[in-house]
Scaffold this motif. Structure first.
Motif, mmCIF file in Angstrom:
data_model
loop_
_atom_site.group_PDB
_atom_site.id
_atom_site.type_symbol
_atom_site.label_atom_id
_atom_site.label_comp_id
_atom_site.label_asym_id
_atom_site.label_seq_id
_atom_site.Cartn_x
_atom_site.Cartn_y
_atom_site.Cartn_z
ATOM 1 N N MET A 1 0.823 -1.156 0.000
ATOM 2 C CA MET A 1 0.000 0.000 0.000
ATOM 3 C C MET A 1 0.884 1.242 0.000
ATOM 4 S SD MET A 1 -3.347 0.592 2.318
ATOM 5 C CE MET A 1 -2.587 1.395 3.676
ATOM 6 N N VAL A 2 1.925 1.209 0.793
ATOM 7 C CA VAL A 2 2.832 2.360 0.854
ATOM 8 C C VAL A 2 3.512 2.574 -0.497
ATOM 9 C CG1 VAL A 2 4.930 3.238 1.948
ATOM 10 C CG2 VAL A 2 3.190 2.106 3.333
ATOM 11 N N ILE A 3 3.940 1.484 -1.104
ATOM 12 C CA ILE A 3 4.605 1.594 -2.408
ATOM 13 C C ILE A 3 3.626 2.123 -3.451
ATOM 14 C CG2 ILE A 3 5.685 0.274 -4.278
ATOM 15 C CD1 ILE A 3 6.858 -1.538 -2.041
ATOM 16 N N ALA A 4 2.380 1.645 -3.400
ATOM 17 C CA ALA A 4 1.368 2.133 -4.340
ATOM 18 C C ALA A 4 1.167 3.634 -4.164
ATOM 19 C CB ALA A 4 0.050 1.389 -4.125
ATOM 20 N N ARG A 8 2.064 6.726 -6.754
ATOM 21 C CA ARG A 8 0.956 7.585 -7.167
ATOM 22 C C ARG A 8 0.121 6.952 -8.287
ATOM 23 N NH1 ARG A 8 1.220 11.954 -4.400
ATOM 24 N NH2 ARG A 8 0.028 13.365 -5.696
ATOM 25 N N ASP A 9 -0.011 5.626 -8.209
ATOM 26 C CA ASP A 9 -0.782 4.866 -9.198
ATOM 27 C C ASP A 9 -2.162 4.585 -8.613
ATOM 28 O OD1 ASP A 9 -1.975 2.768 -10.663
ATOM 29 O OD2 ASP A 9 -0.014 1.987 -11.257
ATOM 30 N N LYS A 10 -3.173 5.314 -9.104
ATOM 31 C CA LYS A 10 -4.503 5.229 -8.512
ATOM 32 C C LYS A 10 -5.092 3.829 -8.568
ATOM 33 C CE LYS A 10 -5.722 10.057 -8.946
ATOM 34 N NZ LYS A 10 -6.687 11.037 -9.436
ATOM 35 N N SER A 11 -4.884 3.112 -9.654
ATOM 36 C CA SER A 11 -5.446 1.760 -9.731
ATOM 37 C C SER A 11 -4.745 0.831 -8.746
ATOM 38 C CB SER A 11 -5.364 1.211 -11.157
ATOM 39 O OG SER A 11 -4.025 1.062 -11.569
#
Length: 46
Positions: A1-4, A8-11
């Motif tokens: 989740m932190v990496i996502a 900044r990748d919304k999907s």
């Protein structure tokens, strides 16, 4: 989740947050709790 979030990748963020919510819900049910228990705790902390 932190990496996502960092990417900044919304999907990817949606996928990871949904996964987190699912696992939290499973844990709550396994402990005979509901999201209302969590909301009450959050309200208490205001």
């Amino acid at each position: 989740m932190v990496i996502a979030g960092k990417n900044r990748d919304k999907s990817e963020i949606s996928y990871e947050v949904a996964d987190l919510i699912y696992h939290l819900t499973v844990m709550l049910v396994d402990n005979d709790m509901t999201w209302d228990d969590i909301y009450k705790e959050m309200k208490r902390r205001r």
